[in-house]
Design a protein around this motif. Structure first.
Motif, PDB file in Angstrom:
ATOM      1  N   VAL A  13       0.823  -1.211   0.000  1.00  0.00           N
ATOM      2  CA  VAL A  13       0.000   0.000   0.000  1.00  0.00           C
ATOM      3  C   VAL A  13       0.859   1.263   0.000  1.00  0.00           C
ATOM      4  N   LEU A  14       1.878   1.295   0.852  1.00  0.00           N
ATOM      5  CA  LEU A  14       2.673   2.520   0.955  1.00  0.00           C
ATOM      6  C   LEU A  14       3.479   2.774  -0.311  1.00  0.00           C
ATOM      7  N   GLN A  15       3.881   1.689  -0.940  1.00  0.00           N
ATOM      8  CA  GLN A  15       4.652   1.859  -2.182  1.00  0.00           C
ATOM      9  C   GLN A  15       3.844   2.613  -3.235  1.00  0.00           C
ATOM     10  N   THR A  16       2.538   2.288  -3.312  1.00  0.00           N
ATOM     11  CA  THR A  16       1.731   2.974  -4.318  1.00  0.00           C
ATOM     12  C   THR A  16       1.227   4.326  -3.808  1.00  0.00           C
ATOM     13  N   ALA A  17       1.000   4.435  -2.507  1.00  0.00           N
ATOM     14  CA  ALA A  17       0.381   5.667  -1.996  1.00  0.00           C
ATOM     15  C   ALA A  17       1.366   6.799  -1.763  1.00  0.00           C
ATOM     16  N   LEU A  18       2.629   6.479  -1.569  1.00  0.00           N
ATOM     17  CA  LEU A  18       3.592   7.530  -1.231  1.00  0.00           C
ATOM     18  C   LEU A  18       4.494   7.838  -2.412  1.00  0.00           C
ATOM     19  N   ASP A  19       4.796   9.112  -2.556  1.00  0.00           N
ATOM     20  CA  ASP A  19       5.749   9.462  -3.604  1.00  0.00           C
ATOM     21  C   ASP A  19       7.144   9.484  -2.986  1.00  0.00           C
ATOM     22  N   THR A  20       7.932   8.461  -3.291  1.00  0.00           N
ATOM     23  CA  THR A  20       9.283   8.420  -2.724  1.00  0.00           C
ATOM     24  C   THR A  20      10.320   8.540  -3.851  1.00  0.00           C
ATOM     25  N   ALA A  21      10.004   9.388  -4.793  1.00  0.00           N
ATOM     26  CA  ALA A  21      10.920   9.692  -5.896  1.00  0.00           C
ATOM     27  C   ALA A  21      11.423   8.420  -6.574  1.00  0.00           C
ATOM     28  N   ILE A  45       4.597   0.710  13.774  1.00  0.00           N
ATOM     29  CA  ILE A  45       5.097   0.538  12.406  1.00  0.00           C
ATOM     30  C   ILE A  45       6.360   1.374  12.299  1.00  0.00           C
ATOM     31  N   ASP A  46       7.436   0.781  11.861  1.00  0.00           N
ATOM     32  CA  ASP A  46       8.673   1.535  11.643  1.00  0.00           C
ATOM     33  C   ASP A  46       8.908   1.713  10.147  1.00  0.00           C
ATOM     34  N   TRP A  47       9.108   2.944   9.758  1.00  0.00           N
ATOM     35  CA  TRP A  47       9.531   3.245   8.397  1.00  0.00           C
ATOM     36  C   TRP A  47      11.028   3.526   8.487  1.00  0.00           C
ATOM     37  N   ILE A  48      11.822   2.635   7.895  1.00  0.00           N
ATOM     38  CA  ILE A  48      13.273   2.789   7.997  1.00  0.00           C
ATOM     39  C   ILE A  48      13.833   3.230   6.645  1.00  0.00           C
ATOM     40  N   LYS A  59       9.598  16.382   8.039  1.00  0.00           N
ATOM     41  CA  LYS A  59       8.265  16.406   8.641  1.00  0.00           C
ATOM     42  C   LYS A  59       7.189  16.100   7.597  1.00  0.00           C
ATOM     43  N   ASN A  60       7.460  16.565   6.392  1.00  0.00           N
ATOM     44  CA  ASN A  60       6.513  16.329   5.320  1.00  0.00           C
ATOM     45  C   ASN A  60       6.325  14.823   5.065  1.00  0.00           C
ATOM     46  N   LEU A  61       7.436  14.087   5.056  1.00  0.00           N
ATOM     47  CA  LEU A  61       7.356  12.631   4.872  1.00  0.00           C
ATOM     48  C   LEU A  61       6.562  12.009   6.028  1.00  0.00           C
ATOM     49  N   ASN A  62       6.873  12.478   7.237  1.00  0.00           N
ATOM     50  CA  ASN A  62       6.160  11.980   8.411  1.00  0.00           C
ATOM     51  C   ASN A  62       4.653  12.232   8.278  1.00  0.00           C
ATOM     52  N   ASP A  63       4.284  13.465   7.874  1.00  0.00           N
ATOM     53  CA  ASP A  63       2.870  13.817   7.771  1.00  0.00           C
ATOM     54  C   ASP A  63       2.169  12.995   6.689  1.00  0.00           C
ATOM     55  N   THR A  89      17.126   2.292  15.331  1.00  0.00           N
ATOM     56  CA  THR A  89      16.746   0.915  14.986  1.00  0.00           C
ATOM     57  C   THR A  89      17.657  -0.095  15.687  1.00  0.00           C
ATOM     58  N   GLY A  90      18.769   0.393  16.218  1.00  0.00           N
ATOM     59  CA  GLY A  90      19.711  -0.515  16.871  1.00  0.00           C
ATOM     60  C   GLY A  90      20.761  -1.037  15.899  1.00  0.00           C
ATOM     61  N   SER A  91      20.623  -0.638  14.631  1.00  0.00           N
ATOM     62  CA  SER A  91      21.595  -1.111  13.642  1.00  0.00           C
ATOM     63  C   SER A  91      22.885  -0.287  13.728  1.00  0.00           C
ATOM     64  N   ASP A  92      24.027  -0.960  13.523  1.00  0.00           N
ATOM     65  CA  ASP A  92      25.313  -0.247  13.520  1.00  0.00           C
ATOM     66  C   ASP A  92      25.543   0.472  12.202  1.00  0.00           C
ATOM     67  N   ASP A  93      24.794   0.029  11.205  1.00  0.00           N
ATOM     68  CA  ASP A  93      24.961   0.585   9.874  1.00  0.00           C
ATOM     69  C   ASP A  93      24.352   1.987   9.830  1.00  0.00           C
ATOM     70  N   PHE A  94      25.178   2.977   9.556  1.00  0.00           N
ATOM     71  CA  PHE A  94      24.717   4.364   9.537  1.00  0.00           C
ATOM     72  C   PHE A  94      23.499   4.536   8.625  1.00  0.00           C
ATOM     73  N   CYS A  95      23.460   3.802   7.533  1.00  0.00           N
ATOM     74  CA  CYS A  95      22.407   3.986   6.520  1.00  0.00           C
ATOM     75  C   CYS A  95      21.017   3.562   7.010  1.00  0.00           C
ATOM     76  N   SER A  96      20.950   2.668   7.958  1.00  0.00           N
ATOM     77  CA  SER A  96      19.621   2.189   8.378  1.00  0.00           C
ATOM     78  C   SER A  96      19.472   2.269   9.898  1.00  0.00           C
ATOM     79  N   ALA A  97      20.083   3.293  10.496  1.00  0.00           N
ATOM     80  CA  ALA A  97      20.128   3.367  11.961  1.00  0.00           C
ATOM     81  C   ALA A  97      18.911   4.026  12.591  1.00  0.00           C
ATOM     82  N   ARG A  98      18.014   4.590  11.774  1.00  0.00           N
ATOM     83  CA  ARG A  98      16.874   5.320  12.346  1.00  0.00           C
ATOM     84  C   ARG A  98      15.577   4.922  11.656  1.00  0.00           C
ATOM     85  N   ALA A  99      14.492   5.066  12.427  1.00  0.00           N
ATOM     86  CA  ALA A  99      13.166   4.781  11.860  1.00  0.00           C
ATOM     87  C   ALA A  99      12.187   5.857  12.293  1.00  0.00           C
ATOM     88  N   LEU A 100      11.205   6.087  11.447  1.00  0.00           N
ATOM     89  CA  LEU A 100      10.063   6.914  11.863  1.00  0.00           C
ATOM     90  C   LEU A 100       9.046   5.941  12.433  1.00  0.00           C
TER      91      LEU A 100
END
Ligand SMILES: Nc1ncnc2c1ncn2[C@@H]1O[C@H](COP(=O)(O)OP(=O)(O)OP(=O)(O)O)[C@@H](O)[C@H]1O
Ligand SMILES: [Mg+2]
Length: 355
Positions: A13-21, A45-48, A59-63, A89-100
């Protein structure tokens, strides 16, 4: 629904509903993780985002995520409102270390139907107000503010609350500038102290009555505090409640000061203020300090606007909250209790045997 199933569903659903360039899960633009704890009836729900992303993480992405999630989760889950909420997220990898992170409850809130208003619902310092929602007044406080336009159900909801506290042993004093028929009968059948402006009498007399009642409550707070200080033992007081309906009708600077005192000092010794008004503004009803110390805040309106929320839920935008509907227009709105600070949809208990 299992968390894994919801996760798969949201991925599509999110893949079609959100514009993620143009970025997707398969192109490693982001990940979605769902966790559900059935024991507490909640989940998140975590969006990583996987950095670097070609869409901005702001904030726009969050909204946008919030708006889409509110709709697609209904009616199986209810999203808890809240600002952007980054978690590690607990990941050591800088690229995936945070989630909304977006928290939700399983199911939607639904209205309680009360066939006998005198059934006692309070259990261990909590009062159920909806199926799936309890007001933890023991830990928050018993001060309550209810706002809403005429006919929205303020007085009846207040009557339900007062009756529950009365069944628990509370002493109640009622101030009713409008002489509401339901409230008057409620007070009379329980022999409660009840004050209203008498027709033909000096209008100032009622104002003086009100000040006297509020001052008595403040005096009682002082007495109870003294008892606590002079006693070795833990003091268990039964609640003393001053209820004020349509508080704007008589408000003066003096009455607002006294109400503020009750709210700020009465909590610990169980002297509570329950107040209803069309609007809770500080100049005519109650100070913002007192407002912010309420244990329970309720805005009754089937379609709450930012303006409706302005005083009790400052800065809150109700536009994306789905308030579940049933056949009744009254008693619908938003509610927040101090102990969890969450503003959620509200449907006041439907009282089948109104007195
Ligand atoms: N929870 C409820 N259960 C059953 N009936 C309700 C409930 N809430 C409201 N009603 C019905 O709606 C009417 C209006 O509700 P209420 O008097 O509580 O509104 P109000 O917000 O206090 O408005 P007012 O400005 O007229 O005082 C009640 O007389 C009752 O018939
Ligand atoms: Mg009323």
């Amino acid at each position: 629904m299992e968390a894994s199933k919801l996760q798969r569903y949201l991925q599509v659903v999110l893949q079609t509903a959100l514009d993620t360039a143009g970025e997707t899960i398969s192109s490693n633009g982001y990940k979605i993780i769902v966790k559900i704890d059935k024991a507490i009836g909640e989940g998140y729900i975590d969006w990583i985002p996987i950095l670097p992303t070609s869409y901005p993480i702001d904030k726009n992405l969050n909204d946008r995520l919030w708006s889409v999630l509110v709709g697609v989760l209904y009616p199986f889950y209810t999203l808890f409102p809240g600002g952007p909420n980054f978690v590690p997220t607990g990941s050591d990898d800088f690229c995936s270390a945070r989630a909304l992170r977006f928290h939700f409850k399983i199911g939607i809130y639904s209205r309680m139907h009360i066939s006998d208003m005198n059934t006692f619902y309070i259990y261990k310092g909590s009062l159920p107000l909806m199926d799936g929602y309890e007001y933890d007044f023991e830990h928050a406080s018993g001060h309550i503010a209810i706002s809403g336009s005429s006919g929205s159900g303020k007085s009846i909801f207040a009557e339900f609350l007062l009756n529950q506290f009365w069944l628990m042993g509370a002493e109640i004093v009622m101030i009713d500038p409008k002489l509401d028929h339901n409230l008057w009968r409620f007070a009379r059948t329980r022999n409660l102290e009840y004050h209203y402006p008498k027709v033909g009498s000096n209008p100032n007399a009622f104002g003086a009555d009100v000040l006297d009642i509020l001052s008595r409550a403040v005096t009682l707070i002082g007495e109870r505090q003294a008892t606590v200080l002079n006693s070795e033992e833990y003091q268990k007081f039964s609640p003393y409640i001053v209820f004020v309906d349509e508080a704007a009708a008589f408000s003066t600077k003096q009455s607002r000061d006294l109400m503020e005192k009750i709210v700020l000092m009465g909590r610990a010794c169980k002297v509570w203020l329950i107040i209803s008004a069309q609007s809770m503004d500080a100049t005519s009803v109650i100070s913002s300090t007192a407002r912010d110390s309420m244990g329970l805040r309720v805005v009754l309106s089937p379609n709450p606007s930012i303006e409706d929320c302005r005083y009790l839920f400052k800065g809150f935008n109700p536009a994306d909250v789905v308030i579940p509907r049933d056949e009744y227009r009254f008693g619908l709105g938003l509610i927040e209790q101090m102990s969890d600070g969450r503003i959620v949809p509200f449907l006041a208990p439907f009282i089948e045997n109104l007195e």
